[in-house]
Design a protein around this motif. Structure first.
Motif, mmCIF file in Angstrom:
data_model
loop_
_atom_site.group_PDB
_atom_site.id
_atom_site.type_symbol
_atom_site.label_atom_id
_atom_site.label_comp_id
_atom_site.label_asym_id
_atom_site.label_seq_id
_atom_site.Cartn_x
_atom_site.Cartn_y
_atom_site.Cartn_z
ATOM 1 N N ALA A 189 0.847 -1.198 0.000
ATOM 2 C CA ALA A 189 0.000 0.000 0.000
ATOM 3 C C ALA A 189 0.875 1.237 0.000
ATOM 4 N N PHE A 190 0.396 2.267 -0.684
ATOM 5 C CA PHE A 190 1.086 3.555 -0.693
ATOM 6 C C PHE A 190 0.075 4.651 -0.424
ATOM 7 N N LEU A 191 0.448 5.597 0.459
ATOM 8 C CA LEU A 191 -0.406 6.730 0.800
ATOM 9 C C LEU A 191 0.353 8.020 0.514
ATOM 10 N N GLY A 192 -0.165 8.825 -0.391
ATOM 11 C CA GLY A 192 0.482 10.097 -0.712
ATOM 12 C C GLY A 192 -0.332 10.862 -1.733
ATOM 13 N N ASN A 193 -0.416 12.169 -1.557
ATOM 14 C CA ASN A 193 -1.136 12.994 -2.520
ATOM 15 C C ASN A 193 -0.374 13.056 -3.844
ATOM 16 N N ARG A 194 -1.117 13.284 -4.913
ATOM 17 C CA ARG A 194 -0.511 13.366 -6.243
ATOM 18 C C ARG A 194 0.134 14.739 -6.416
ATOM 19 N N LEU A 195 1.462 14.757 -6.490
ATOM 20 C CA LEU A 195 2.220 15.991 -6.624
ATOM 21 C C LEU A 195 3.186 15.851 -7.789
ATOM 22 N N PRO A 196 3.460 16.951 -8.494
ATOM 23 C CA PRO A 196 4.304 16.880 -9.697
ATOM 24 C C PRO A 196 5.672 16.260 -9.461
ATOM 25 N N GLU A 199 5.086 12.227 -8.725
ATOM 26 C CA GLU A 199 4.291 11.343 -9.580
ATOM 27 C C GLU A 199 5.136 10.346 -10.379
ATOM 28 N N LYS A 200 6.245 10.804 -10.949
ATOM 29 C CA LYS A 200 7.057 9.897 -11.750
ATOM 30 C C LYS A 200 7.591 8.750 -10.905
ATOM 31 N N ARG A 201 8.018 9.058 -9.691
ATOM 32 C CA ARG A 201 8.557 8.004 -8.817
ATOM 33 C C ARG A 201 7.448 7.054 -8.370
ATOM 34 N N VAL A 202 6.221 7.568 -8.192
ATOM 35 C CA VAL A 202 5.088 6.694 -7.870
ATOM 36 C C VAL A 202 4.808 5.754 -9.045
ATOM 37 N N GLU A 203 4.885 6.289 -10.253
ATOM 38 C CA GLU A 203 4.703 5.447 -11.436
ATOM 39 C C GLU A 203 5.737 4.326 -11.462
ATOM 40 N N GLN A 204 6.986 4.657 -11.175
ATOM 41 C CA GLN A 204 8.072 3.677 -11.282
ATOM 42 C C GLN A 204 8.052 2.652 -10.149
ATOM 43 N N TYR A 205 7.917 3.152 -8.908
ATOM 44 C CA TYR A 205 8.068 2.287 -7.739
ATOM 45 C C TYR A 205 6.769 1.611 -7.298
ATOM 46 N N PHE A 206 5.639 2.062 -7.817
ATOM 47 C CA PHE A 206 4.364 1.502 -7.361
ATOM 48 C C PHE A 206 3.509 1.007 -8.526
ATOM 49 N N ILE A 207 3.160 1.903 -9.448
ATOM 50 C CA ILE A 207 2.222 1.530 -10.522
ATOM 51 C C ILE A 207 2.836 0.500 -11.465
ATOM 52 N N GLU A 208 4.079 0.728 -11.912
ATOM 53 C CA GLU A 208 4.717 -0.226 -12.819
ATOM 54 C C GLU A 208 5.026 -1.548 -12.119
ATOM 55 N N VAL A 209 5.331 -1.482 -10.838
ATOM 56 C CA VAL A 209 5.542 -2.712 -10.067
ATOM 57 C C VAL A 209 4.259 -3.529 -10.016
ATOM 58 N N LYS A 216 -0.446 -9.944 -7.363
ATOM 59 C CA LYS A 216 -0.384 -9.248 -6.074
ATOM 60 C C LYS A 216 -1.450 -8.160 -6.007
ATOM 61 N N LYS A 217 -1.871 -7.839 -4.773
ATOM 62 C CA LYS A 217 -2.880 -6.795 -4.555
ATOM 63 C C LYS A 217 -2.218 -5.526 -4.035
ATOM 64 N N PHE A 218 -2.640 -4.384 -4.563
ATOM 65 C CA PHE A 218 -2.076 -3.089 -4.194
ATOM 66 C C PHE A 218 -3.199 -2.113 -3.839
ATOM 67 N N ILE A 219 -2.893 -1.191 -2.910
ATOM 68 C CA ILE A 219 -3.855 -0.147 -2.540
ATOM 69 C C ILE A 219 -3.153 1.201 -2.613
ATOM 70 N N LEU A 220 -3.815 2.153 -3.266
ATOM 71 C CA LEU A 220 -3.306 3.522 -3.396
ATOM 72 C C LEU A 220 -4.242 4.474 -2.671
ATOM 73 N N PRO A 231 -3.523 -0.148 -13.190
ATOM 74 C CA PRO A 231 -3.845 -1.542 -13.502
ATOM 75 C C PRO A 231 -4.956 -2.059 -12.581
ATOM 76 N N ASP A 232 -5.574 -3.156 -12.977
ATOM 77 C CA ASP A 232 -6.726 -3.677 -12.241
ATOM 78 C C ASP A 232 -6.398 -4.128 -10.819
ATOM 79 N N ASN A 233 -5.146 -4.449 -10.549
ATOM 80 C CA ASN A 233 -4.788 -4.939 -9.213
ATOM 81 C C ASN A 233 -4.426 -3.825 -8.234
ATOM 82 N N ILE A 234 -4.612 -2.560 -8.647
ATOM 83 C CA ILE A 234 -4.476 -1.431 -7.711
ATOM 84 C C ILE A 234 -5.873 -0.915 -7.375
#
Length: 358
Positions: A189-196, A199-209, A216-220, A231-234
């Motif tokens: 799980a990751f908790l954080g507001n969307r900030l410029p 965002e790129k690091r969230v894409e790399q370390y969370f969404i692409e993972v 695996k199951k993920f929560i944002l 993706p469907d598993n977030i």
């Protein structure tokens, strides 16, 4: 001793990542017998999204975003022994930072508290005409909630009389171990507001993972991700109130920390969520940044991922037993070294009024 504190919001964590930091710091100051008035503007729908009532450890003054209302607050602040202006109030920041220096009394201490020092420094260093540059030497003290020696030295090079890092921490009365809740159960799980600059690091370390690990199951959690392609598993759950942070931290197999670009570049900037998660006994996976080992021991009290590939590998092999061991080690370190009572030892020596001029 009376403190007038101008900040973003004490009573609402909505689009306000500094809320729990302010609460922990100010509650500690109250215990040290400081009397605090916290001035916050009615903006960004924060008052409609309060997550606490006015606390007993501070008087909260909510003002309208008008110069008339702000002027009334500043007149009240003149009675205080110490005036603190935090960064990122969200309205009339420049006016506040300039005016409190103009109206100061000889025996008042005037402090600038930077809750986003890497971003402030990048702005000022890259623009010699930035209005704040000439104000820095006029403050009695610059405080930051992260950055360590790199940030402190950068501020001193800009003329600061002194600069001290008062790091994030956690309040054991607010953040602690609770039973897992089904709605937050997942692998990561990751908790954080969307900030410029995050965002790129969230894409790399969370969404692409998540895309690479469809089993695996993920929560944002956090504000602003509504229209982000996921993706469907977030599972996106939006803003998570402070009262639910313990359940959010205790239910997943692991919690992910992702630094903003500016904070990662300076290092020594652990986010509030790191200490909150540790205080709840969570197994934390964090992106790598300079200084992380000064707060938690890598791979024993926190898992440090040097790349998104590291996050994938950790999730492939992490089991509940190992996650519990790391979470328990993080909890013990947080309790022994990273509560707001620990931070109070620094504050008590800094927040002293200037001697009266006879």
């Amino acid at each position: 001793m009376n403190i007038a504190f101008f900040g973003s919001s004490l009573v609402s964590a909505y689009w306000n990542g500094a809320a729990t930091y302010y609460r922990g710091i100010i509650k500690t100051l109250h215990r040290l017998e400081y009397s605090i008035t916290f001035y916050e503007p009615d903006i960004y729908e924060r008052q409609a999204n309060r997550d606490i009532d006015d606390p007993d450890y501070a008087k909260v003054v909510v003002y309208q975003p008008s110069k008339n209302d702000l002027g009334k607050c500043m007149n009240q602040a003149l009675k205080a022994d110490i005036i603190i202006k935090a960064s990122g109030v969200g309205v009339f920041d420049q006016e506040l930072e300039e005016e409190i220096l103009k109206i100061r009394k000889p025996d008042q201490q005037i402090i600038f508290w930077d809750v986003d020092a890497p971003a402030t420094l990048d702005r000022v260093i890259n623009n010699s005409d930035d209005y704040f540059r000439k104000l820095i030497p006029q403050y009695d003290q610059i405080l930051t909630y992260g950055g360590g020696k790199p940030v402190e030295e950068a501020y001193r090079l800009l003329g600061a009389r002194d600069c001290t890092s008062i790091y994030n921490a956690f309040d054991p009365e607010t953040h602690h171990v609770v039973k897992p809740q089904e709605e937050y159960v997942c692998d990561l799980a990751f908790l954080g507001n969307r900030l410029p600059d995050r965002e790129k690091r969230v894409e790399q370390y969370f969404i692409e993972v998540a895309r690479a690990l469809p089993d695996k199951k993920f929560i944002l959690g956090g504000s602003g991700w509504d229209n982000k392609a996921l993706p469907d598993n977030i599972k996106y759950i939006g803003h998570v109130p402070t009262k639910d942070h313990n359940a959010f931290n205790c239910s997943p197999l692991a919690i992910l920390n992702i630094s903003r670009d500016s904070m990662a570049s300076y290092g020594f900037s652990p986010a509030t969520r790191v200490f909150e998660a540790a205080g709840a006994g969570a197994c934390i996976i964090s992106d790598a940044w300079n200084g992380i080992s000064e707060f938690f021991k890598p791979q024993e009290e926190i898992i440090v991922a040097h790349s998104p590939a590291n996050v994938k590998e950790v999730l492939k092999f992490l089991n509940k037993k190992r996650a519990r061991e790391i979470g328990q080690a993080a909890l013990e370190k947080a309790q022994n070294s990273h509560t707001y009572d620990h931070r109070a030892r620094q504050l008590k020596t800094i927040l002293q009024p200037k001697p009266s001029v006879v």
